[in-house]
Motif scaffolding. Structure first.
Motif, PDB file in Angstrom:
ATOM      1  N   GLN A  19       0.827  -1.206  -0.018  1.00  0.00           N
ATOM      2  CA  GLN A  19       0.139   0.133   0.164  1.00  0.00           C
ATOM      3  C   GLN A  19       0.828   1.311  -0.026  1.00  0.00           C
ATOM      4  O   GLN A  19       0.547   2.143  -0.489  1.00  0.00           O
ATOM      5  CB  GLN A  19      -0.868  -0.088   1.161  1.00  0.00           C
ATOM      6  CG  GLN A  19      -1.674  -1.135   1.149  1.00  0.00           C
ATOM      7  CD  GLN A  19      -3.044  -0.882   0.420  1.00  0.00           C
ATOM      8  OE1 GLN A  19      -3.797  -0.047   0.363  1.00  0.00           O
ATOM      9  NE2 GLN A  19      -3.212  -1.787  -0.450  1.00  0.00           N
ATOM     10  N   ALA A  20       2.005   1.213   0.551  1.00  0.00           N
ATOM     11  CA  ALA A  20       2.944   2.397   0.937  1.00  0.00           C
ATOM     12  C   ALA A  20       3.570   2.897  -0.517  1.00  0.00           C
ATOM     13  O   ALA A  20       3.473   4.083  -0.647  1.00  0.00           O
ATOM     14  CB  ALA A  20       4.064   1.836   1.831  1.00  0.00           C
ATOM     15  N   ARG A  21       3.786   2.038  -1.191  1.00  0.00           N
ATOM     16  CA  ARG A  21       4.291   2.261  -2.605  1.00  0.00           C
ATOM     17  C   ARG A  21       5.727   3.148  -2.632  1.00  0.00           C
ATOM     18  O   ARG A  21       6.552   3.053  -3.551  1.00  0.00           O
ATOM     19  CB  ARG A  21       3.304   2.983  -3.460  1.00  0.00           C
ATOM     20  CG  ARG A  21       2.076   2.009  -3.920  1.00  0.00           C
ATOM     21  CD  ARG A  21       2.861   0.864  -4.560  1.00  0.00           C
ATOM     22  NE  ARG A  21       1.748   0.035  -5.197  1.00  0.00           N
ATOM     23  CZ  ARG A  21       1.923  -1.374  -5.108  1.00  0.00           C
ATOM     24  NH1 ARG A  21       2.887  -1.913  -4.940  1.00  0.00           N
ATOM     25  NH2 ARG A  21       1.091  -2.156  -5.827  1.00  0.00           N
ATOM     26  N   ARG A  78       6.345   6.843   2.482  1.00  0.00           N
ATOM     27  CA  ARG A  78       5.538   6.197   3.711  1.00  0.00           C
ATOM     28  C   ARG A  78       6.528   5.351   4.495  1.00  0.00           C
ATOM     29  O   ARG A  78       6.148   4.805   5.675  1.00  0.00           O
ATOM     30  CB  ARG A  78       4.442   5.387   3.029  1.00  0.00           C
ATOM     31  CG  ARG A  78       3.356   6.091   2.489  1.00  0.00           C
ATOM     32  CD  ARG A  78       2.509   6.910   3.479  1.00  0.00           C
ATOM     33  NE  ARG A  78       1.732   7.688   2.991  1.00  0.00           N
ATOM     34  CZ  ARG A  78       0.352   7.338   2.586  1.00  0.00           C
ATOM     35  NH1 ARG A  78       0.060   6.272   2.592  1.00  0.00           N
ATOM     36  NH2 ARG A  78      -0.286   8.625   2.179  1.00  0.00           N
ATOM     37  N   ASN A 305       6.792  -0.958  -6.102  1.00  0.00           N
ATOM     38  CA  ASN A 305       7.431   0.200  -5.081  1.00  0.00           C
ATOM     39  C   ASN A 305       8.441   1.100  -5.553  1.00  0.00           C
ATOM     40  O   ASN A 305       9.251   0.362  -6.476  1.00  0.00           O
ATOM     41  CB  ASN A 305       7.615  -0.006  -3.598  1.00  0.00           C
ATOM     42  CG  ASN A 305       6.285  -0.485  -2.842  1.00  0.00           C
ATOM     43  OD1 ASN A 305       5.275  -1.089  -3.469  1.00  0.00           O
ATOM     44  ND2 ASN A 305       6.551  -0.567  -1.208  1.00  0.00           N
ATOM     45  N   GLY A 337      -1.537  12.052  -4.561  1.00  0.00           N
ATOM     46  CA  GLY A 337      -1.105  10.987  -3.843  1.00  0.00           C
ATOM     47  C   GLY A 337      -2.241   9.553  -4.011  1.00  0.00           C
ATOM     48  O   GLY A 337      -1.671   8.329  -3.864  1.00  0.00           O
ATOM     49  N   GLU A 338      -3.442   9.976  -3.958  1.00  0.00           N
ATOM     50  CA  GLU A 338      -4.408   8.554  -4.178  1.00  0.00           C
ATOM     51  C   GLU A 338      -4.388   7.866  -5.360  1.00  0.00           C
ATOM     52  O   GLU A 338      -4.513   6.863  -5.312  1.00  0.00           O
ATOM     53  CB  GLU A 338      -5.980   9.438  -4.231  1.00  0.00           C
ATOM     54  CG  GLU A 338      -6.464  10.080  -3.151  1.00  0.00           C
ATOM     55  CD  GLU A 338      -7.665  10.841  -3.349  1.00  0.00           C
ATOM     56  OE1 GLU A 338      -7.493  11.910  -3.659  1.00  0.00           O
ATOM     57  OE2 GLU A 338      -8.836  10.318  -3.579  1.00  0.00           O
ATOM     58  N   TYR A 341      -0.684   5.809  -3.814  1.00  0.00           N
ATOM     59  CA  TYR A 341      -0.960   4.955  -2.427  1.00  0.00           C
ATOM     60  C   TYR A 341      -2.045   4.034  -2.798  1.00  0.00           C
ATOM     61  O   TYR A 341      -3.126   4.154  -3.014  1.00  0.00           O
ATOM     62  CB  TYR A 341      -0.863   5.778  -1.211  1.00  0.00           C
ATOM     63  CG  TYR A 341       0.225   6.738  -1.067  1.00  0.00           C
ATOM     64  CD1 TYR A 341      -0.303   8.271  -0.934  1.00  0.00           C
ATOM     65  CD2 TYR A 341       1.297   6.671  -1.083  1.00  0.00           C
ATOM     66  CE1 TYR A 341       0.602   9.170  -0.800  1.00  0.00           C
ATOM     67  CE2 TYR A 341       2.325   7.632  -0.716  1.00  0.00           C
ATOM     68  CZ  TYR A 341       1.894   8.789  -0.670  1.00  0.00           C
ATOM     69  OH  TYR A 341       2.859   9.819  -0.466  1.00  0.00           O
ATOM     70  N   ASN A 359      -7.118   1.527  -8.190  1.00  0.00           N
ATOM     71  CA  ASN A 359      -7.357   1.029  -6.878  1.00  0.00           C
ATOM     72  C   ASN A 359      -9.010   0.712  -6.559  1.00  0.00           C
ATOM     73  O   ASN A 359      -9.823   1.662  -6.585  1.00  0.00           O
ATOM     74  CB  ASN A 359      -7.290   2.215  -5.863  1.00  0.00           C
ATOM     75  CG  ASN A 359      -7.161   1.665  -4.471  1.00  0.00           C
ATOM     76  OD1 ASN A 359      -7.415   0.709  -3.961  1.00  0.00           O
ATOM     77  ND2 ASN A 359      -6.798   2.525  -3.456  1.00  0.00           N
TER      78      ASN A 359
END
Ligand code: GLC
Length: 441
Positions: A19-21, A78, A305, A337-338, A341, A359
Motif C-alpha cells: 500500500q505504501a508504494r 511512507r 514500489n 497521492g491517491e 498509495y 485502486n
C-alpha cells in the motif's frame, strides 16, 4: 520445526508495504567524507589503516534526523531505510561487537537510534539496511573475493581468517538491531553473490532469529540474490530465508514481476537520484523531479514500489538537488497521492500519452503529454464510467461528444477543454470512477 511457508501470513505481513508504494533510501556513513560513493574503499583499494582514519573525524554537526524525516514526510515517503552498516563495516549504531562505530567517533552518537525515533515521530515506517559483507572485519575473506578492497594483494591472505566466526559476528549484529531499536518494519540485507548466498550466510538460522524477534518485519531478497536475480519465492520454492520482496536496482522492471506460476510478486525498484548511493561531491547528474515522479507512477502501474535514495554529506546535510526534488515530489503527491498509495496495475494496456494506475473502482489516468483533441480512455466502456474528475482539484472532466473522434465509436474520450497546455506538465491525473471494480477489458 521444519520451515513451512504460509501464503496467508506472508500476504498479511506485506499488506502495508504494498500500500505504501514510496520509500526513501538513506545511504550514509564514513564514505561521505571521501565523498566518492559508498564503494570507494573497494574501488580505490584503500587499506583499512588508511580508511579507518575517517572515523577519527566523523562528527556530522548538521545531522538532524528529525529534519531528514520531515523531508521524507514532506516528500510523501511512507517508509525510510537507513544504512545501519554498509560494506565498509562502519556501524551507525552502538554495537557491542566492534569499535568501528559512530558512538566511538567524535560524534559519539547512535544514529540508528536517532533515526528510528525520528521516523516514528513522523509516522514513517522504519527500515534498516544491513550489509552482509564487512570489509573491516578480520574474519571476512580476502582471497577470491572480487569485491574485497585488498583483493589480489599478495600481502593479504586468508591465513587465520575464520568465516564461521565472522558469521557469528554478523548474526550477533543483526540480533542487536532486531533487539535494541524497537519494532522494525523492514530489514534490507545487501547482498549475496558468487558462493555467498543463502545457507552460506547461515540464512535459515539468521531468519529464524529475525522472525522470533521481529515477527512482522518485511525482509528483502538479498540473503539469496543481489539487485539481479529474483529469489526462491519467485521460483515458487520459498526457503526459510526467502525475501518478501524482489529488489530490482536502478531499473523499473519492463512488465512488472511474476513468480514461476504467474502470480504477481511484491517488488521495489531502488534508484539513486544521481549515480551514487553514498554522497559523491562530484556527481551532479541528478534525475529531474518530473522524471522521478513519472518513475514512481511507472513502478506503481506495474505493481511495484519505488525506494528513492538520498546520500547525505559528511556534515549530515541532504544535497541541495535532493532536497529540491523531494519538495517537488511532495507537492505532486500532495495533490495526486491517491493515484499512487494503495494503487497497482490497471489491467488495461498502457496508453501512449502516459500510464494507468488503479485502486478498486478508481482508475487513475496519468497524462504525461496532451493529445491532439479529446483524450482516449482506452479499454473503458462508457456504461462503466460513473464520473471523470481531475484528481488535483476535483473538477469535472466531461466525456467528449466531439465529431473529431466519430471514427472511433468504441472508444470513450475525455474532453480536457480548450487549453492545450496541461495543468501539471509532469503528470496531470484524472480520476475515473467506475461502476465495476474489475478491469473492463
Ligand atoms: C548495490 C550497491 C550497494 C548499495 C545497494 C543498494 O548493492 O553495491 O552499495 O547499497 O546496491 O541497493
Amino acid at each position: 520445526m521444519p520451515f513451512r511457508f504460509s501464503r496467508e501470513a506472508y500476504e498479511c505481513r506485506v499488506a502495508w508495504y504494498t500500500q505504501a508504494r514510496f520509500g526513501m533510501f538513506l545511504h550514509w556513513g564514513l564514505y561521505a567524507i571521501p565523498a566518492r560513493g559508498e564503494w570507494v574503499r573497494s574501488v580505490e583499494r584503500i587499506p583499512s589503516e588508511v580508511y579507518d582514519r575517517y572515523m577519527r573525524e566523523f562528527n556530522p554537526k548538521d545531522c538532524d534526523m528529525r529534519r531528514w524525516m520531515a523531508a521524507a514526510k514532506g516528500a510523501g515517503a511512507r517508509y525510510a531505510v537507513l544504512t545501519a552498516k554498509h560494506h565498509d563495516g562502519f556501524c551507525l549504531f552502538d554495537s557491542a561487537y566492534t569499535d568501528f562505530k559512530s558512538t566511538n567517533s567524535p560524534a559519539g552518537r547512535d544514529f540508528v537510534r536517532e533515526f528510528v525515533e525520528a521516523a516514528r515521530e513522523f509516522d514513517i515506517r522504519v527500515g534498516l539496511y544491513f550489509s552482509l559483507i564487512d570489509w573491516h572485519h578480520p574474519d571476512f575473506p580476502h582471497c577470491g573475493d572480487r569485491n574485497r578492497p585488498m583483493r589480489g594483494d599478495a600481502g593479504f591472505s586468508d591465513e587465520g581468517r575464520d568465516f564461521g566466526r565472522y558469521l557469528d559476528f554478523m548474526h550477533a549484529q543483526v540480533r542487536e538491531l532486531c533487539s535494541n531499536y524497537g519494532k522494525l518494519d523492514i530489514l534490507w540485507f545487501d547482498f549475496s553473490y558468487d558462493g555467498l548466498r543463502g545457507e552460506a550466510w547461515r540464512g535459515t538460522e539468521l531468519m529464524k532469529m529475525v522472525r522470533a524477534l521481529q515477527p512482522d518485519v518485511v525482509v528483502n531478497n538479498r540473503l539469496e540474490v543481489s539487485g539481479e536475480g529474483l529469489g526462491s519465492l519467485a521460483a515458487c520454492a520459498p526457503t526459510p530465508y526467502h525475501g518478501d520482496f524482489v529488489t530490482p536496482e536502478q531499473i523499473a522492471p519492463l512488465d512488472g514481476l511474476c513468480d514461476a506460476q504467474g502470480t504477481p510478486l511484491v517488488w521495489e525498484s531502488c534508484i539513486t537520484m544521481n549515480n551514487h548511493w553514498g554522497y559523491c561531491a562530484g556527481d551532479h547528474f541528478y534525475k529531474p523531479a518530473p522524471m522521478l515522479i513519472r518513475k514512481l507512477v511507472e513502478c506503481v502501474s506495474k505493481g511495484g514500489n519505488l525506494l528513492l535514495n538520498v546520500g547525505p554529506d559528511a556534515q549530515g546535510r541532504f544535497p541541495k538537488e535532493s532536497f529540491e526534488a523531494l519538495n517537488r515530489i511532495g507537492e505532486w503527491l500532495g495533490e495526486n497521492g491517491e493515484s499512487v498509495y494503495g494503487c497497482g496495475p490497471s489491467g488495461l494496456p498502457k496508453p501512449e500519452y502516459g500510464r494507468f494506475t488503479r485502486n478498486g473502482d478508481r482508475l487513475y489516468v496519468h497524462i504525461f503529454e496532451n493529445t491532439l483533441g479529446p483524450l482516449p480512455l482506452f479499454g473503458l466502456d462508457r456504461e462503466d464510467i460513473v464520473a471523470v474528475r481531475r484528481l488535483a482539484d476535483g473538477s469535472e472532466v466531461p466525456i467528449s461528444t466531439s465529431w473529431v473522434h466519430s471514427g472511433y465509436p468504441d472508444i470513450v474520450f475525455a474532453d480536457l477543454g480548450p487549453d492545450p497546455v496541461l495543468p501539471d506538465l509532469t503528470d496531470t491525473v484524472l480520476e475515473v470512477r467506475l461502476r465495476s471494480g474489475a478491469p473492463t477489458n
